[in-house]
Design a protein around this motif. Structure first.
Motif, PDB file in Angstrom:
ATOM      1  N   UNK A  48       0.896  -1.347   0.085  1.00  0.00           N
ATOM      2  CA  UNK A  48       0.133   0.027   0.501  1.00  0.00           C
ATOM      3  C   UNK A  48       1.289   0.948   0.134  1.00  0.00           C
ATOM      4  N   UNK A  71      -4.111   4.085  -3.187  1.00  0.00           N
ATOM      5  CA  UNK A  71      -4.781   4.324  -1.610  1.00  0.00           C
ATOM      6  C   UNK A  71      -6.611   3.738  -2.351  1.00  0.00           C
ATOM      7  N   UNK A  72      -7.031   4.070  -3.908  1.00  0.00           N
ATOM      8  CA  UNK A  72      -7.900   3.595  -4.463  1.00  0.00           C
ATOM      9  C   UNK A  72      -7.954   2.374  -3.718  1.00  0.00           C
ATOM     10  N   UNK A  74      -7.753   0.483  -1.866  1.00  0.00           N
ATOM     11  CA  UNK A  74      -8.166   0.063  -0.290  1.00  0.00           C
ATOM     12  C   UNK A  74     -10.305   0.873   0.051  1.00  0.00           C
ATOM     13  N   UNK A  75     -11.007  -0.622   0.418  1.00  0.00           N
ATOM     14  CA  UNK A  75     -11.799   0.018   0.600  1.00  0.00           C
ATOM     15  C   UNK A  75     -12.465  -0.374  -0.180  1.00  0.00           C
ATOM     16  N   UNK A  76     -12.151  -0.955  -1.739  1.00  0.00           N
ATOM     17  CA  UNK A  76     -13.382  -0.940  -2.416  1.00  0.00           C
ATOM     18  C   UNK A  76     -13.711  -2.378  -2.469  1.00  0.00           C
TER      19      UNK A  76
ATOM     20  N   UNK B 292      -4.816  11.275  -0.858  1.00  0.00           N
ATOM     21  CA  UNK B 292      -4.515  10.393  -1.266  1.00  0.00           C
ATOM     22  C   UNK B 292      -5.703   8.902  -0.403  1.00  0.00           C
ATOM     23  N   UNK B 293      -5.298   9.270   0.817  1.00  0.00           N
ATOM     24  CA  UNK B 293      -6.072   7.816   1.902  1.00  0.00           C
ATOM     25  C   UNK B 293      -6.864   8.251   1.622  1.00  0.00           C
ATOM     26  N   UNK B 294      -8.156   7.335   2.187  1.00  0.00           N
ATOM     27  CA  UNK B 294      -9.234   7.491   2.308  1.00  0.00           C
ATOM     28  C   UNK B 294      -9.424   8.366   3.755  1.00  0.00           C
ATOM     29  N   UNK B 307     -16.363  -2.992   6.428  1.00  0.00           N
ATOM     30  CA  UNK B 307     -17.889  -2.512   5.612  1.00  0.00           C
ATOM     31  C   UNK B 307     -17.681  -1.569   4.792  1.00  0.00           C
ATOM     32  N   UNK B 308     -18.115  -0.222   5.193  1.00  0.00           N
ATOM     33  CA  UNK B 308     -18.292   1.433   4.457  1.00  0.00           C
ATOM     34  C   UNK B 308     -15.876   1.940   4.377  1.00  0.00           C
ATOM     35  N   UNK B 309     -16.371   2.840   4.369  1.00  0.00           N
ATOM     36  CA  UNK B 309     -15.078   3.621   4.337  1.00  0.00           C
ATOM     37  C   UNK B 309     -15.628   5.076   4.410  1.00  0.00           C
ATOM     38  N   UNK B 311     -15.160   7.183   2.018  1.00  0.00           N
ATOM     39  CA  UNK B 311     -14.663   8.100   0.453  1.00  0.00           C
ATOM     40  C   UNK B 311     -15.007   8.430  -0.509  1.00  0.00           C
ATOM     41  N   UNK B 314     -18.880   5.895  -2.110  1.00  0.00           N
ATOM     42  CA  UNK B 314     -19.066   5.047  -1.247  1.00  0.00           C
ATOM     43  C   UNK B 314     -20.174   5.639  -0.316  1.00  0.00           C
TER      44      UNK B 314
END
Lengths: 369, 369
Positions: A48, A71-72, A74-76, B292-294, B307-309, B311, B314
């Motif tokens: 990451x 980072x896109x 992550x969490x997708x 860049x990160x969530x 679960x969610x982010x 970002x 979402x």
């Protein structure tokens, strides 16, 4: 890799990544991999983006061999870091080659993704390939483990000073942690493995820890801790009694001590894991103690190596510089009563080196501070 | 379960097991499962024999609903605890029914074993089913998280007292740990989540921690910690400067503070994760800062819920008593420079409750002790 017919090996086990690169950051909760390809001189670490700086700080790897994925990923729900790892595998070699994966440590959807996105590759399960190599330590690794063992010893000795009736469990355990982090001989702990600090009446349980209670006269404490040096651990267990131990506890202690001695006496290069276990179980049987769980496991990076076990039927041959947690833990004596004693050991040509050196005893501690 | 067409649900995610039973012992490195079957009034917890006493101590479950599988299933290449779990599933219901698994968290060989040993069953992937239910907390869960947040606050304040030039990093971090374990308001930490304590020049890295160095004048410390109460966490990050912060750090801090405020202002039941992220990124953009990160993730048991982010894209709708780590962490500003600020928050009907309450600032600490 040639023997297994793979020309790309994708290492995802976090301890194997530490072994190959020195990286110890705690980022394995998202995908990451070291990819070794016969098409490339050096391995590549794909992780990451927010963790890539840690790889540059901690490893020997050249700057262009550390790839931070966006980072896109992550969490997708549709894509993740494995897509970046697979993209890399596709980029560096022919599509129909052998690709080695540590399938045993991949979550099912991730293993499926490798198969779906590399349809022409021959996927070879290489689970345990690197882990087995790790079993025999280099002298440098052994020196790290000796440093870790000295920290563990210090933690046990601090426990023997601080465990007293009237003290809150959290005050005792936080002092032990402090010792494990401040270290020994000028060598600090580089991480904290949270201690198992298990008190009466929960000593029959293996993996719970402290409560909000106050230590009491007559209580027993089962303590299992490990100092950590650059990923390497040396665990150890001891049992503490606040005030005079009960007859039951004393009897169990004597039997388990005899078992531990028998186990240590059986360790030598050329013997098998089975031989060591047999010596221990045989001694415990004679003393009237039943121990159902195995007598230990290989140690090194991140505490336990998933390879051999010190149990009957395991015919793994001991080699010099193999290291084990020789564990006489016996939790199931009764539901509310268990006992611990263990050492971190190194196999030598002629026998055994015990890395941990805190007194091998049932600690009887004063009831009052 | 009826909606998904399963009459047995096999819960293997360790945080989901905590949610359903209260069990927090750290035994998930071997197979364990809570099995809910429509054939049975109560769920059954199947785990390693040496951990069964912990289940009896920690959970509400009746004695005959806790099954300890034999130690022979540990460290054997051919069988493991999943065989005991599958045996149980076979025993309690018809072979051709729907069986729900959390496949996303099962290692590939374990998922295969379920399929191979339940050939007539219809395997239904229930990954995330329980995890999604956990997103909205009960008031009791919120009260645990408030207790955890108070511990986190205490850890941050202790850090502000102990971080000084000339102090060893390990001495500072071990004091912070001590606070996290001793707790706040008479409520101890029930576990220690090892702190991330990241100093210059490594502040661009997210998941490494302390070094063996001594803190220096002009150094920056990025601290990310979480108090733990019975499995529940409330994480928080703050950045510390020893001596006057650089202009660069001050500029970044001001921008990120504005982003955090914008994020907090956007939280309200009925809004989406996207809305909150948009407010933050929009504010950062105006200040010339790229992140860049969530902007965070749901929290509860064991730190992060998958679960969610927070970002863009979402569209998860915020509901009262959802909890998030609203994280303005920005590690990639430069390779050797990152900045952290974050809060644990609860969504309310009309806005937000910030669970953590340590001063929301860039801590400027004296250079000398």
């Amino acid at each position: 890799m040639a023997l297994r017919g793979v020309d790309a090996l994708v290492i995802t086990d976090r301890s194997n990544i530490t072994y190959l690169t020195g990286y110890t950051a705690k980022s394995a909760y998202v995908p990451q991999a070291v990819v070794i390809s016969i098409q490339q001189e050096e391995p590549t670490f794909i992780l990451r983006k927010m963790d890539a700086p840690a790889a540059l700080h901690e490893t020997f790897m050249a700057r262009d061999k550390v790839i931070g994925y966006p980072e896109a990923l992550v969490g997708d729900p549709d894509v993740d870091g494995y897509d970046a790892i697979i993209d890399f595998v596709i980029d560096v070699g022919p599509s129909n080659r052998g690709v080695g994966l540590e399938i045993g440590g991949l979550f099912a959807p991730s293993a499926e993704k490798f198969k779906a996105r590399l349809p022409r590759a021959r996927i070879v399960d290489c689970t345990g390939a690197v882990t087995r190599i790790r079993m025999v330590k280099s002298d440098l690794e052994i020196s790290r483990m000796r440093e870790a063992a000295a920290i563990t010893d210090a933690g046990i000795m601090r426990a023997s000073e601080i465990i007293r009736a009237g003290v809150r469990e959290v005050d005792a355990v936080s002092e032990i942690m402090k010792t494990l982090v401040r270290g020994a001989n000028g060598k600090p702990g580089t991480w904290l493995a949270t201690p198992y600090f298990i008190t009466s009446p929960r000593t029959g349980a293996a993996h719970i820890t402290w409560t909000e209670d106050i230590l009491r006269r007559g209580s027993q404490v089962n303590l299992e801790i490990a100092g950590v040096r650059h990923g390497y651990t040396a665990p150890m267990s001891r049992t503490f009694s606040i005030g005079r131990p009960s007859d039951r506890l004393r009897r169990v202690h004597e039997a388990q001590m005899a078992g531990l001695q028998a186990g240590l006496g059986a360790v030598r290069a050329g013997r098998t894991c089975h031989d060591v276990a047999r010596a221990i179980y045989g001694t415990l049987d004679k003393k009237g103690i039943k121990k159902e769980s195995r007598c230990g496991y290989p140690i090194g990076i991140d505490w336990m190596e998933k390879t051999a076990s010190l149990k009957e039927g395991d015919l793994t041959v001991l080699k010099p510089n193999m290291t084990f947690h020789l564990h006489l833990g016996n939790w199931a004596i009764e539901e509310d009563f268990g006992y611990l004693i263990s050492e971190s050991i190194r196999v030598t040509e002629s026998g055994v080196e015990v890395l941990t050196s805190a007194p091998r005893q049932l600690f009887e501690l004063p009831s009052a501070a």
